[in-house]
Design a protein around this motif. Sequence first.
Motif, PDB file in Angstrom:
ATOM      1  N   UNK A 116     -27.294  23.200 -32.168  1.00 57.90           N
ATOM      2  CA  UNK A 116     -25.567  23.412 -32.323  1.00 57.90           C
ATOM      3  C   UNK A 116     -25.944  24.378 -31.180  1.00 57.90           C
ATOM      4  N   UNK A 117     -25.991  24.740 -29.840  1.00 53.40           N
ATOM      5  CA  UNK A 117     -25.556  25.735 -29.014  1.00 53.40           C
ATOM      6  C   UNK A 117     -24.261  25.912 -29.143  1.00 53.40           C
ATOM      7  N   UNK A 118     -24.259  27.813 -28.938  1.00 54.10           N
ATOM      8  CA  UNK A 118     -22.808  28.631 -29.441  1.00 54.10           C
ATOM      9  C   UNK A 118     -21.657  27.811 -29.547  1.00 54.10           C
ATOM     10  N   UNK A 119     -21.669  27.022 -30.817  1.00 50.72           N
ATOM     11  CA  UNK A 119     -20.685  25.657 -30.716  1.00 50.72           C
ATOM     12  C   UNK A 119     -18.974  26.643 -31.554  1.00 50.72           C
ATOM     13  N   UNK A 120     -18.213  26.323 -31.845  1.00 51.11           N
ATOM     14  CA  UNK A 120     -16.337  26.834 -31.991  1.00 51.11           C
ATOM     15  C   UNK A 120     -16.384  26.595 -33.244  1.00 51.11           C
ATOM     16  N   UNK A 121     -15.930  27.186 -34.142  1.00 48.97           N
ATOM     17  CA  UNK A 121     -14.979  26.758 -35.228  1.00 48.97           C
ATOM     18  C   UNK A 121     -13.575  27.588 -35.134  1.00 48.97           C
ATOM     19  N   UNK A 169      -7.499  21.009 -30.442  1.00 49.53           N
ATOM     20  CA  UNK A 169      -9.170  21.111 -30.781  1.00 49.53           C
ATOM     21  C   UNK A 169      -9.010  22.393 -31.900  1.00 49.53           C
ATOM     22  N   UNK A 170      -7.662  23.453 -32.062  1.00 48.59           N
ATOM     23  CA  UNK A 170      -7.881  24.280 -33.170  1.00 48.59           C
ATOM     24  C   UNK A 170      -7.178  23.838 -34.087  1.00 48.59           C
ATOM     25  N   UNK A 171      -7.250  21.823 -34.136  1.00 51.74           N
ATOM     26  CA  UNK A 171      -6.653  22.332 -35.749  1.00 51.74           C
ATOM     27  C   UNK A 171      -7.804  21.258 -36.574  1.00 51.74           C
ATOM     28  N   UNK A 172      -8.840  20.881 -34.767  1.00 52.95           N
ATOM     29  CA  UNK A 172      -9.850  20.468 -35.614  1.00 52.95           C
ATOM     30  C   UNK A 172     -10.989  21.341 -36.162  1.00 52.95           C
ATOM     31  N   UNK A 173     -11.007  22.936 -35.636  1.00 50.24           N
ATOM     32  CA  UNK A 173     -11.833  23.408 -35.601  1.00 50.24           C
ATOM     33  C   UNK A 173     -11.234  23.802 -37.578  1.00 50.24           C
ATOM     34  N   UNK A 174      -9.742  24.353 -37.733  1.00 50.29           N
ATOM     35  CA  UNK A 174      -9.633  24.474 -39.392  1.00 50.29           C
ATOM     36  C   UNK A 174      -9.876  23.415 -40.010  1.00 50.29           C
ATOM     37  N   UNK A 175      -9.588  22.083 -39.237  1.00 49.83           N
ATOM     38  CA  UNK A 175     -11.151  20.648 -40.945  1.00 49.83           C
ATOM     39  C   UNK A 175     -12.441  21.069 -41.512  1.00 49.83           C
ATOM     40  N   UNK A 176     -12.784  21.617 -39.903  1.00 48.44           N
ATOM     41  CA  UNK A 176     -14.123  22.025 -39.807  1.00 48.44           C
ATOM     42  C   UNK A 176     -14.330  23.309 -40.779  1.00 48.44           C
ATOM     43  N   UNK A 178     -13.228  24.122 -43.177  1.00 47.19           N
ATOM     44  CA  UNK A 178     -12.589  23.952 -44.951  1.00 47.19           C
ATOM     45  C   UNK A 178     -13.515  23.424 -44.751  1.00 47.19           C
ATOM     46  N   UNK A 179     -14.629  22.384 -44.158  1.00 51.65           N
ATOM     47  CA  UNK A 179     -15.993  21.386 -44.530  1.00 51.65           C
ATOM     48  C   UNK A 179     -17.089  21.965 -44.295  1.00 51.65           C
ATOM     49  N   UNK A 180     -17.441  23.234 -44.212  1.00 54.50           N
ATOM     50  CA  UNK A 180     -18.378  23.606 -43.705  1.00 54.50           C
ATOM     51  C   UNK A 180     -19.715  23.476 -44.506  1.00 54.50           C
ATOM     52  N   UNK A 181     -18.952  23.405 -46.613  1.00 50.85           N
ATOM     53  CA  UNK A 181     -20.233  23.701 -47.479  1.00 50.85           C
ATOM     54  C   UNK A 181     -20.911  22.149 -47.149  1.00 50.85           C
ATOM     55  N   UNK A 204     -21.705  33.037 -36.856  1.00 49.92           N
ATOM     56  CA  UNK A 204     -21.953  33.751 -37.914  1.00 49.92           C
ATOM     57  C   UNK A 204     -21.088  33.124 -39.571  1.00 49.92           C
ATOM     58  N   UNK A 205     -19.841  32.468 -39.127  1.00 46.20           N
ATOM     59  CA  UNK A 205     -19.085  31.557 -39.792  1.00 46.20           C
ATOM     60  C   UNK A 205     -19.851  30.258 -40.478  1.00 46.20           C
ATOM     61  N   UNK A 206     -19.974  29.704 -39.284  1.00 40.74           N
ATOM     62  CA  UNK A 206     -21.055  28.614 -39.478  1.00 40.74           C
ATOM     63  C   UNK A 206     -22.398  28.394 -40.266  1.00 40.74           C
ATOM     64  N   UNK A 207     -23.134  29.703 -40.201  1.00 38.87           N
ATOM     65  CA  UNK A 207     -24.100  30.502 -40.826  1.00 38.87           C
ATOM     66  C   UNK A 207     -24.135  30.226 -42.055  1.00 38.87           C
TER      67      UNK A 207
END
Length: 253
Positions: A116-121, A169-176, A178-181, A204-207
């Motif tokens: 991932x390069x500069x990913x957005x959530x 896209x903002x709706x996709x961010x929310x789903x992703x 929530x499911x990061x684990x 940071x949130x992804x990590x």
Amino acid sequence: MPVLAGAEPFSHTDSTEVGVLLCHGFTGSPASLRPWGEYLAQQGFTVRCPRLPGHGTTWQECNRTRWPDWYGCVDTELTELTAICESVFVFGLSMGGTLALRLAQQRGDAVAGLVLVNPSVLTLRTDAKLLPLLARVLPSVKGLGGDIAKPGVTELAYARTPVKATESLSRLWKIVRQDLPRVTQPLLLLHSVVDHIVEPVNSKVIAEGVRSTEFEEVLLRDSYHVATLDNDAPLIFERSAEFVRTVRQVGAR
């Protein structure tokens, strides 16, 4: 709808062992990932980089698409790659990273690893809270493309940002988020120290949210958001290929 010159999808079929699916960013195009794809092909990997629906044409067309359209595109490409290659890795820039994370969450073992390069959530912009309202009355706002530190380099992206598509896209961010684990695959996260589009808190949130036991984080100190076209591009290319080989070696033990 005519496709902009340079925004065409591309593919290189070189291997039945390793496949790489490249996912470009929101309002961008495969042009932002073409040098990366060419490097990976030179390493002997099979590479696919689709043009996401609504991208590489006009922002008006993009406004007629939603995140399931973009996800459906990369999901189909992943299915086709898994039929060809033993291991398939998914690489993504910006929203491409969001889509890559969703593929990992939904497709499990079909994804051998993520880069991932500069990913957005998420975004910290205060006006983002108004997106559901703005999407009803405002077609577009100033574009976000071209955040590159390297002089003389430009990005093939829309000059305007489609608001309805942004709201999706903002709706996709929310789903992703929530499911990061659910993300347990090996993960290489590269992000710029200075990024004027995607705030550092995203990485940071992804990590902190994923459960990947094989996880590596690399800071890009000489690039802005579109790092795959910026000064740190060679570093991204080299580390991503090294990551693939390392994951493959570990899996073979």
